[in-house]
Design a protein around this motif. Structure first.
Motif, PDB file in Angstrom:
ATOM      1  N   THR A 103     -48.771 -34.956 -55.638  1.00 15.52           N
ATOM      2  CA  THR A 103     -47.822 -34.670 -56.709  1.00 15.52           C
ATOM      3  C   THR A 103     -46.979 -35.901 -56.983  1.00 15.52           C
ATOM      4  O   THR A 103     -46.417 -36.487 -56.050  1.00 15.52           O
ATOM      5  CB  THR A 103     -46.900 -33.496 -56.313  1.00 15.52           C
ATOM      6  N   GLU A 105     -43.964 -37.954 -57.555  1.00 15.03           N
ATOM      7  CA  GLU A 105     -42.543 -37.768 -57.249  1.00 15.03           C
ATOM      8  C   GLU A 105     -41.664 -38.557 -58.215  1.00 15.03           C
ATOM      9  O   GLU A 105     -40.643 -38.064 -58.662  1.00 15.03           O
ATOM     10  CB  GLU A 105     -42.259 -38.251 -55.816  1.00 15.03           C
ATOM     11  N   GLY A 171     -43.936 -34.265 -60.960  1.00 15.20           N
ATOM     12  CA  GLY A 171     -44.376 -32.879 -60.813  1.00 15.20           C
ATOM     13  C   GLY A 171     -45.847 -32.689 -61.149  1.00 15.20           C
ATOM     14  O   GLY A 171     -46.443 -31.696 -60.742  1.00 15.20           O
TER      15      GLY A 171
END
Length: 198
Positions: A103, A105, A171
């Motif tokens: 993911t 960041e 995200g």
């Protein structure tokens, strides 16, 4: 086999259960049915060519291990054709076998570069080393920092302009493939340790 050097950023035309159609006029110029193309780092087989688009089938395992199930029409994807024996290996050895996802960041500008920090599963982080290779959405990159939960890479201007990565946002999930050499060394050492323990 691939190198992680992106040839074209294509556009998703159709994405459905087990199917994916991509617009990619550049790489289709000498592509034929049955060829391998890495889409965001996932090695898929060209099953149909129509004009400037190609079609590939996806398996449930591909959806489990990658972010391809999240693709929608209009999304941009990184594309690379498989290597020929005479090609230069400009990136690193990439199999097109995504091992999992991470993911995003953060994105942090640093001069002309952009530092991208990615949270990754521990089972993948153990195969990553600072100054070693990693493949993110099919892009061959060098790890510049790592901690217990994440790693960082630096994107030069060329990578910013010729891949889809800076168009992502914190995200978003990205496909990850670690260094195959590190995996082989780990497997050999584990087998040796098990033999010694018997």
């Amino acid at each position: 086999m691939f190198t992680g050097i992106i040839e074209e950023v294509g556009e998703v035309v159709e994405a459905g259960e087990g199917t994916l159609r991509i617009r990619a006029p550049l790489i289709l110029q000498d592509t034929k049915l049955g060829d391998s193309i890495a889409i965001n780092g996932v090695d898929l087989t060209v099953a149909e060519i129509a004009g400037d688009t190609f079609f590939a089938n996806l398996m449930p395992e591909t959806y489990r291990r990658s972010n391809l199930g999240e693709l929608r029409p209009g999304d941009r994807v990184n594309l690379e054709r498989s290597c020929r024996p005479t090609d230069r290996l400009s990136g690193h050895i990439v199999r097109g076998v995504v091992e999992g996802t991470g993911t995003i960041e953060s994105f942090m500008p640093e001069g002309d570069a952009v530092i991208v920090r990615i949270r990754a599963p521990r089972e993948l982080l153990k195969y990553m080393v600072v100054k070693g290779p990693v493949c993110i959405d099919g892009i061959s990159l060098t790890i510049i920092a790592k901690d217990a939960e994440s790693f960082s890479v630096s994107l030069v201007q060329y990578t910013q302009e010729h891949t889809n990565l800076v168009g992502r946002k914190p995200g978003d999930r990205v496909n990850l493939e670690t260094d195959i050499l590190a995996r082989y060394v780990d497997a050999l050492l584990e087998a040796r340790a098990q033999e010694a323990g018997q």
